[in-house]
Design a protein around this motif. Structure first.
Motif, PDB file in Angstrom:
ATOM      1  N   UNK A 248       0.811  -1.224   0.000  1.00  0.00           N
ATOM      2  CA  UNK A 248       0.000   0.000   0.000  1.00  0.00           C
ATOM      3  C   UNK A 248       0.839   1.267   0.000  1.00  0.00           C
ATOM      4  N   UNK A 249       2.055   1.214   0.553  1.00  0.00           N
ATOM      5  CA  UNK A 249       2.933   2.378   0.527  1.00  0.00           C
ATOM      6  C   UNK A 249       3.340   2.716  -0.896  1.00  0.00           C
ATOM      7  N   UNK A 250       3.718   1.702  -1.656  1.00  0.00           N
ATOM      8  CA  UNK A 250       4.113   1.932  -3.046  1.00  0.00           C
ATOM      9  C   UNK A 250       2.924   2.404  -3.886  1.00  0.00           C
ATOM     10  N   UNK A 251       1.752   1.821  -3.627  1.00  0.00           N
ATOM     11  CA  UNK A 251       0.568   2.249  -4.370  1.00  0.00           C
ATOM     12  C   UNK A 251       0.189   3.680  -4.002  1.00  0.00           C
ATOM     13  N   UNK A 252       0.367   4.039  -2.718  1.00  0.00           N
ATOM     14  CA  UNK A 252       0.099   5.417  -2.299  1.00  0.00           C
ATOM     15  C   UNK A 252       1.056   6.381  -2.979  1.00  0.00           C
ATOM     16  N   UNK A 253       2.313   5.979  -3.150  1.00  0.00           N
ATOM     17  CA  UNK A 253       3.289   6.823  -3.843  1.00  0.00           C
ATOM     18  C   UNK A 253       2.880   7.059  -5.291  1.00  0.00           C
ATOM     19  N   UNK A 254       2.430   6.003  -5.955  1.00  0.00           N
ATOM     20  CA  UNK A 254       2.032   6.141  -7.355  1.00  0.00           C
ATOM     21  C   UNK A 254       0.725   6.901  -7.497  1.00  0.00           C
ATOM     22  N   UNK A 255      -0.182   6.731  -6.553  1.00  0.00           N
ATOM     23  CA  UNK A 255      -1.509   7.324  -6.699  1.00  0.00           C
ATOM     24  C   UNK A 255      -1.588   8.748  -6.140  1.00  0.00           C
ATOM     25  N   UNK A 256      -0.918   9.001  -5.014  1.00  0.00           N
ATOM     26  CA  UNK A 256      -1.067  10.301  -4.368  1.00  0.00           C
ATOM     27  C   UNK A 256       0.209  11.072  -4.146  1.00  0.00           C
ATOM     28  N   UNK A 257       1.357  10.480  -4.488  1.00  0.00           N
ATOM     29  CA  UNK A 257       2.615  11.177  -4.322  1.00  0.00           C
ATOM     30  C   UNK A 257       3.296  10.883  -2.993  1.00  0.00           C
ATOM     31  N   UNK A 258       4.394  11.602  -2.764  1.00  0.00           N
ATOM     32  CA  UNK A 258       5.237  11.358  -1.594  1.00  0.00           C
ATOM     33  C   UNK A 258       4.469  11.645  -0.298  1.00  0.00           C
ATOM     34  N   UNK A 259       3.686  12.691  -0.281  1.00  0.00           N
ATOM     35  CA  UNK A 259       2.951  13.052   0.945  1.00  0.00           C
ATOM     36  C   UNK A 259       2.026  11.924   1.387  1.00  0.00           C
ATOM     37  N   UNK A 260       1.276  11.361   0.450  1.00  0.00           N
ATOM     38  CA  UNK A 260       0.378  10.260   0.787  1.00  0.00           C
ATOM     39  C   UNK A 260       1.152   9.042   1.257  1.00  0.00           C
ATOM     40  N   UNK A 261       2.293   8.777   0.606  1.00  0.00           N
ATOM     41  CA  UNK A 261       3.120   7.642   1.010  1.00  0.00           C
ATOM     42  C   UNK A 261       3.599   7.795   2.453  1.00  0.00           C
ATOM     43  N   UNK A 262       4.062   8.989   2.796  1.00  0.00           N
ATOM     44  CA  UNK A 262       4.544   9.234   4.159  1.00  0.00           C
ATOM     45  C   UNK A 262       3.413   9.090   5.167  1.00  0.00           C
ATOM     46  N   UNK A 263       2.230   9.583   4.821  1.00  0.00           N
ATOM     47  CA  UNK A 263       1.090   9.463   5.735  1.00  0.00           C
ATOM     48  C   UNK A 263       0.689   8.001   5.953  1.00  0.00           C
ATOM     49  N   UNK A 264       0.774   7.193   4.896  1.00  0.00           N
ATOM     50  CA  UNK A 264       0.477   5.761   5.035  1.00  0.00           C
ATOM     51  C   UNK A 264       1.488   5.098   5.969  1.00  0.00           C
ATOM     52  N   UNK A 265       2.766   5.421   5.789  1.00  0.00           N
ATOM     53  CA  UNK A 265       3.804   4.848   6.654  1.00  0.00           C
ATOM     54  C   UNK A 265       3.571   5.245   8.112  1.00  0.00           C
ATOM     55  N   UNK A 266       3.256   6.522   8.329  1.00  0.00           N
ATOM     56  CA  UNK A 266       3.015   6.999   9.698  1.00  0.00           C
ATOM     57  C   UNK A 266       1.799   6.299  10.307  1.00  0.00           C
ATOM     58  N   UNK A 267       0.720   6.193   9.527  1.00  0.00           N
ATOM     59  CA  UNK A 267      -0.503   5.563  10.045  1.00  0.00           C
ATOM     60  C   UNK A 267      -0.263   4.102  10.396  1.00  0.00           C
TER      61      UNK A 267
END
Length: 351
Positions: A248-267
């Motif tokens: 999901x982190x990689x998919x968040x990076x592709x779909x929403x960018x770095x900010x979304x990826x970081x938020x997924x990792x934090x969550x």
């Protein structure tokens, strides 16, 4: 009279050689051994239902049918969710080709402005490639679907074990006078396995629900798939959290960018730290009885022997091995200490 006892070093070498032969043999029949162990673990997991029905004087066929149907319905639900979600993932991945190319161009521009060569960037991308990570997740889910797709074999095994469960319990009780150590070891294995599965399932569901809520709030695609993956990965010791986090982190990076990826990792990290580090140990306690080192070795060994299913069943398989080879031997209490990471209690078996 001369001492003809076998040297300890020879005993250890023969034991290690036998273990290697057994592991390679299990690996050759993994397609059969895996479902057999899975069926055994599932029957153990629902045995309290059968015991409660027996206390209520329910007919024997009810004692067999109810636990059997519970397990079959859970398996069917897992197969359906994984099949639907994996199909959606396969159709979704090609749509992110443009996003990946854009991320690659941005990374190359950043590398040039910071004095890094394209060759160094290329080597880094070979390791950190979202497409490869998502492909790995797809492969893992495909393997799990392949295991669960052998539903006919698993259902037949479940039915046979469910039918034999009442008689097996009586046979073990009758054998307590002849082999008390073995019977006690098997009973302890069943108890620890059941407690481990129940507690891990409850907290796995909590993790999965919280992860799905977080992913839905962040608009990450396929939150149900990643929630199921988080539940399944919860049974994989040591590295389960990483397996659940990366796709999901990689998919968040592709779909929403770095900010979304970081938020997924934090969550994911916050949810995992709170549930797995602070709450879970209070409920699970010393139910497993395996040290951290032995848990990690178990993961490696059983994954080698049975593939992805071996990673999920690593703890129950190690508990079964411990029951048969260590706990059933009154002279092996010192080995129990090595395996559990705790000092053995004093007794006649401690040498």
């Amino acid at each position: 009279m001369p001492d003809r006892s076998v040297p300890r070093a020879l005993t250890i070498l023969v034991g290690v050689a036998a273990a290697v032969v057994v592991l390679f043999g299990v690996r050759e029949v993994a397609s059969i051994a895996g479902p057999v162990v899975l069926a055994l673990v599932l029957v153990i997991a629902v045995s309290p239902v059968r015991a409660r029905l027996s206390d209520w004087n329910a007919p024997t066929w009810v004692q067999v049918a109810v636990p059997f149907l519970i397990v079959v319905l859970v398996l069917l639900a897992m197969v359906g969710i994984l099949t639907f979600s994996a199909t959606a993932l396969v159709s979704l991945l090609p749509s992110y080709t443009h996003q990946f190319e854009h991320l690659l161009a941005d990374a190359q521009h950043w590398a040039v402005t910071h004095g890094l060569s394209n060759e160094m960037l290329a080597k880094g991308l070979e390791v950190f490639d979202p497409g490869r990570v998502l492909g790995l997740a797809q492969s893992l889910l495909g393997s799990l679907i392949g295991v669960l797709s052998a539903l006919f074999l698993i259902v037949v095994l479940l039915l046979a074990m469910s039918l034999d469960a009442p008689m097996t319990a009586r046979i073990l009780a009758a054998g307590e006078g002849n082999r008390p150590q073995l019977v006690t070891a098997l009973a302890t294995f069943a108890h620890k396995t059941r407690r481990y599965l129940i507690v891990s399932t409850v907290f796995g569901l909590i993790n999965a629900i919280l992860d799905m809520v977080a992913l839905s709030l962040l608009d990450v695609p396929l939150p149900l798939l990643w929630g199921v993956l988080a539940l399944i990965a919860n049974y994989i010791p040591n590295i389960g959290f990483v397996i659940a986090l990366l796709p999901p982190t990689m998919l968040a990076l592709l779909d929403g960018g770095v900010r979304t990826m970081v938020l997924v990792i934090v969550a994911y990290t916050v949810i995992n730290v709170v549930t797995q580090s602070f709450i879970l140990p209070k409920f699970l306690g010393d139910a497993v009885g395996l040290s951290t080192t032995m848990t990690f070795i178990s993961l490696i060994v059983w994954t080698f022997a049975l593939g992805p299913l071996g990673a999920i069943l690593a703890i129950p398989l190690s508990l079964l091995t411990r029951a048969l080879l260590i706990d059933s031997d009154p002279n092996a209490k010192w080995v129990q200490g090595l395996v559990s990471g705790k000092l053995p209690t004093a007794g006649p078996g401690v040498r």
